[in-house]
Design an enzyme around this catalytic site. Structure first.
Site, short mmCIF file in Angstrom:
data_model
loop_
_atom_site.label_atom_id
_atom_site.label_comp_id
_atom_site.label_asym_id
_atom_site.label_seq_id
_atom_site.Cartn_x
_atom_site.Cartn_y
_atom_site.Cartn_z
N PHE A 195 0.81 -1.22 0.00
CA PHE A 195 0.00 0.00 0.00
C PHE A 195 0.84 1.27 0.00
O PHE A 195 0.39 2.33 -0.44
CB PHE A 195 -0.95 0.00 1.20
N LYS A 196 2.08 1.16 0.46
CA LYS A 196 2.90 2.36 0.57
C LYS A 196 3.28 2.92 -0.80
O LYS A 196 3.66 4.09 -0.91
CB LYS A 196 4.12 2.07 1.43
N ASP A 197 3.14 2.10 -1.85
CA ASP A 197 3.37 2.61 -3.21
C ASP A 197 2.41 3.75 -3.53
O ASP A 197 2.75 4.65 -4.30
CB ASP A 197 3.16 1.49 -4.24
#
Length: 486
Positions: A112-114
């Protein structure tokens, strides 16, 4: 829109200033001085937007057009999401018995950090190109932040990134996603310590104001406001896709279940709630349960040690974004926040004031899951849906199953009405493909995409940081030497 420190000892700055900062000079974290409020008509209008468009609308509330013209902001966000595998950027899977899973992992590193870091990387590049400036990025990672941060800035001439990973606490795939990026501006350190220990040298370097200023130090951890800002969109998208109808007044409530480590995603949820989004937030954690204990009992205190769990990216004892939540709930009381955080820093133990604890427990609900709970949730989801969960997503699914099973016990005839009355969305922070050991422990067969399979054959490069070594001094020397070579 200006940003202030949660501890009140730094002057107000604009978005550009917050973007290029790590911790504020007084040790606090930057937050918007004012949280915008959205009315029902705006929410209904936004409900028709794509994830990409939601991010644009939200960012435009926190980044003035004087700093980044709206057309340029839209272009930067489109560019940020251009490498995502799913056409909608994120995807909601509707599974059996009301289990809604919002897949936030369709970016380059399957995490999700993308989402937030791809945008943050574009914002950085925009300002750096305008000002012909160079920055030094320091990142401590418990698993996924490092690789996402590296991908967002790799190959850029005006940024050097230094990433500390906790050797043995990441999965092999997570580690390889960092160590196989061979670029002149990427510097990876494999530290023989846990996630909290690797944060210490980073904090010390930021605290050295002269050094931080000389080398333009900044952070891409969720210390950085830009990360939190983009993550607010997860909650709006989840709400709009899980709410039964927006034609009623008041608008219906949706429960959003957030796997929680450093607390960035749950902070974004608290801000979304403050903006007027009618959501009920649940912070779910693994055996490292400081946030659960804080919500339940007001006990913000360290355990004896960090426990290694299957949900390794959440193996965190000091969730630094809790400071932002306490500031928000205290009515932006920087004096109280400073007092509480300094007390915690000194003793690693803090009992929240009764009034603040009451507000916290009204804002957040919480649940913790053991490794056995995680495995059972992974097995059940596969059995009922043929859908593989990563261990972090399984922490959220564990909470969902607790609720639905409890409802069925209370209403033996049917739990269908209960599920309809409170729609629930579980945020899924990573693809199951990144966690082979957890899948095997659950008796499942890992299905690896070719991009991940290829990692094991690639050249890897990292610098070890041993126990007993002065990590702060080692980092300092590397940063100085890298600057001299430029």
């Amino acid at each position: 829109m200006e940003y202030v420190s949660t501890r009140g000892g730094a002057g107000a700055i604009d978005f550009e200033g917050a973007l290029f900062s790590g911790y504020a000079p007084d040790g606090g974290l930057f937050m918007p001085q004012h949280i915008p409020s959205l009315d029902g008509d705006t929410l209904r209008r936004w409900s028709r937007l794509s994830y990409r468009e939601l991010v644009k609308e939200l960012c435009s509330l926190f980044i003035t057009a004087e700093l980044v013209p709206r057309s340029k902001l839209n272009d930067l966000i489109d560019r940020a999401f251009s490498r995502f595998r799913h056409k909608d950027v994120v995807h909601l899977s509707r599974l059996k018995d009301g289990l809604n899973v919002l897949e936030l992992w369709h970016g380059v590193t399957y995490a999700f950090k993308d989402l937030s870091l791809s945008c943050t990387g574009q914002f950085l590049q925009y300002f750096l190109e305008k000002k012909q400036k160079h920055v030094t990025i320091l990142v401590g990672t418990s698993g996924d932040t490092g690789s996402s941060a590296i991908e967002s800035v790799r190959g850029q001439k005006n940024m050097d990134i230094f990433v500390l990973l906790p050797k043995g606490f990441c999965t092999q795939i997570q580690e390889l996603q960092m160590t196989t990026i061979i670029e002149d501006n990427v510097h990876v350190f494999a530290a023989h310590g846990n996630s909290d220990e690797i944060d210490e040298p980073i904090k010390e370097l930021f605290a050295d104001v002269d050094f931080a200023r000389k080398y333009n130090l900044m952070s891409l951890n969720s210390v950085n406001w830009s990360r939190i800002m983009v993550q607010i969109a997860h909650h709006f998208y989840a709400y709009f896709h899980c709410a039964p109808s927006l034609d009623t007044t008041p608008l219906p409530v949706v429960e959003i279940v957030v796997p929680t480590g450093g607390g960035g995603n749950i902070t974004a949820g608290c801000i979304a709630q403050k903006m007027g989004l009618p959501i009920r937030l649940v912070a779910v954690v693994n055996s490292n349960d400081i946030i659960h204990r804080t919500v339940q009992h007001g006990d913000f205190s360290l355990s004896e040690s960090v426990k290694a769990t299957l949900a390794s990216a959440m193996d965190i004892q000091e969730p630094y974004n809790m400071e932002r939540i306490l500031w928000l709930l205290s009515g932006s009381d920087s004096h109280l926040t400073k007092t509480l955080m300094e007390r915690f820093s000194a003793s690693k133990s803090l009992k929240l004031p009764e009034d603040l604890h009451r507000k916290l427990s009204e804002t957040l609900h919480s649940c913790s899951a053991s490794d056995e709970d995680i495995v059972r949730a992974m097995q059940r989801c596969w059995k009922e849906n043929c859908y593989p969960l990563c261990p972090h997503s399984a922490v959220a699914a564990h909470y969902h199953y607790l609720q639905t099973d409890g409802a069925c016990l209370r209403q033996k005839s049917s739990c269908f009405s209960f599920l309809l009355s409170t729609p629930r969305c579980c945020l899924a922070p990573a693809s199951a493909a990144k966690f082979q050991d957890a899948l095997l422990r659950a008796g499942l067969v890992p299905q690896l995409p070719p991009e991940i399979t290829a990692l094991t054959a690639m050249e890897a490069r990292s610098t070890p940081l041993e126990q007993g070594q002065d990590w702060t001094q080692t980092l300092r020397e590397w940063i100085e030497a890298t600057a001299q070579r430029r």
